[in-house]
Design an enzyme around this catalytic site. Structure first.
Site, short mmCIF file in Angstrom:
data_model
loop_
_atom_site.label_atom_id
_atom_site.label_comp_id
_atom_site.label_asym_id
_atom_site.label_seq_id
_atom_site.Cartn_x
_atom_site.Cartn_y
_atom_site.Cartn_z
CE LYS A 118 32.04 35.30 41.75
NZ LYS A 118 33.00 36.06 40.91
CE1 TYR A 123 29.10 39.68 39.04
CE2 TYR A 123 27.91 37.78 38.17
CZ TYR A 123 28.90 38.31 38.97
OH TYR A 123 29.69 37.48 39.74
CG ASN A 133 36.64 35.99 41.56
OD1 ASN A 133 35.57 35.40 41.57
ND2 ASN A 133 36.76 37.22 41.10
CG HIS A 184 29.10 38.79 44.11
ND1 HIS A 184 29.45 39.79 43.23
CD2 HIS A 184 28.10 39.30 44.88
CE1 HIS A 184 28.67 40.85 43.45
NE2 HIS A 184 27.84 40.57 44.44
CD GLU A 219 25.09 42.61 44.30
OE1 GLU A 219 25.87 43.01 43.43
OE2 GLU A 219 25.47 42.15 45.40
P1 ADP Z 1 34.30 41.84 41.71
O1 ADP Z 1 33.72 40.44 41.77
O2 ADP Z 1 35.66 41.88 42.36
O3 ADP Z 1 33.36 42.89 42.21
P2 ADP Z 1 33.68 42.75 39.00
O4 ADP Z 1 32.35 43.21 39.53
O5 ADP Z 1 34.51 43.74 38.24
O6 ADP Z 1 34.60 42.14 40.16
O7 ADP Z 1 33.46 41.49 38.04
C1 ADP Z 1 32.58 40.46 38.42
C2 ADP Z 1 33.20 39.10 38.14
O8 ADP Z 1 33.45 38.95 36.74
C3 ADP Z 1 34.59 38.90 38.78
O9 ADP Z 1 34.50 38.51 40.14
C4 ADP Z 1 35.18 37.84 37.90
O10 ADP Z 1 34.69 36.54 38.22
C5 ADP Z 1 34.63 38.22 36.52
N1 ADP Z 1 35.54 39.10 35.75
C6 ADP Z 1 35.67 40.44 35.89
N2 ADP Z 1 36.56 40.94 34.98
C7 ADP Z 1 36.98 39.88 34.25
C8 ADP Z 1 37.88 39.72 33.15
N3 ADP Z 1 38.53 40.76 32.61
N4 ADP Z 1 38.08 38.48 32.66
C9 ADP Z 1 37.44 37.42 33.17
N5 ADP Z 1 36.55 37.50 34.21
C10 ADP Z 1 36.32 38.71 34.74
MG MG Z 2 31.54 43.67 41.41
#
Ligand code: ADP
Ligand code: MG
Length: 198
Positions: A14, A54, A153, A156, A167
């Site tokens: 990211k 997404y 974070n 992805h 994807e």
């Molecule tokens: P992951 O990346 O761990 O698979 P998710 O698919 O649930 O997580 O969410 C995608 C991305 O959206 C996360 O990596 C994060 O950057 C963001 N995200 C998810 N939930 C939240 C939240 N409650 N508040 C802010 N950002 C979020």
């Molecule tokens: Mg995810």
């Protein structure tokens, strides 16, 4: 592709990883565990690509919204899971288009769960020590929420093999994906170490 040794996953570094010069460090962790890169490119994404990415998982909005409802224990201004998930999607569009990203495909035995293990859980503050998110990022739901932004974070990684295939189709054309063997693969998978993989 049913051969578990050839499972594929999609990883995106990211914009925060690029800005913080973590690219080499992150790729190093995937290489040293034995995963093989089969595609890699730098992209400046637009909001449409981010949304497609997404929503490649059709229940994504609802899943993300449900997690928020669980964490907040009901203080969500009467919003549905779908609406809360949609708000995160809008935040992600801003975040993921803020600068260049690097998209890659990694291949190897159980690549999807293996990469998720190395990446760590969604919230860096509570990700295990030793994971990419746990080691390199201090962001939290609280911090992100307080500024109305997506959690930063660093990375992805696909959640399931099916999500990975959807994807991959969004980010890569088939001629951008390279099929080749590494010397490593014989040590990792070959029964007799004799260069006969099947
Ligand atoms: P992951 O990346 O761990 O698979 P998710 O698919 O649930 O997580 O969410 C995608 C991305 O959206 C996360 O990596 C994060 O950057 C963001 N995200 C998810 N939930 C939240 C939240 N409650 N508040 C802010 N950002 C979020
Ligand atoms: Mg995810």
């Amino acid at each position: 592709m049913d051969d578990i040794r050839r499972q594929r996953t999609l990883v995106i570094l990211k914009p925060d990883s690029i800005q913080r010069a973590l690219v080499g460090e992150i790729i190093r962790r995937f290489e040293r565990v034995g995963l093989k890169l089969t595609a890699l490119k730098m992209v400046v994404a637009d909001a449409d690509m981010v949304e497609q990415h997404y929503l490649a998982e059709p229940t994504w909005r609802e899943q993300v919204g449900k997690k928020i409802l669980e964490n907040k224990g009901g203080e969500s201004d009467g919003k549905t899971a779908e609406e809360l998930g949609d708000a995160v999607l809008q935040q992600l569009k801003r975040f993921m288009t803020a600068g260049p990203i690097i998209v890659m495909i990694l291949e190897g035995a159980g690549a999807v769960p293996l990469v998720r293990k190395l990446v760590g859980s969604t919230e860096p503050l509570s990700s295990d020590v030793g994971t990419i998110r746990g080691d390199f990022v201090l962001d939290s739901y609280q911090l992100a929420d307080g500024s109305g932004r997506a959690i930063r974070n660093a990375i992805h990684a696909s959640g399931t093999p099916e999500e990975a295939e959807r994807e991959i189709a969004i980010w890569f054309t088939s001629d951008e994906i390279v099929s080749y063997q590494t010397v490593y693969e014989h040590i990792l998978y070959d029964v007799n170490f004799d260069n006969d993989l099947d």
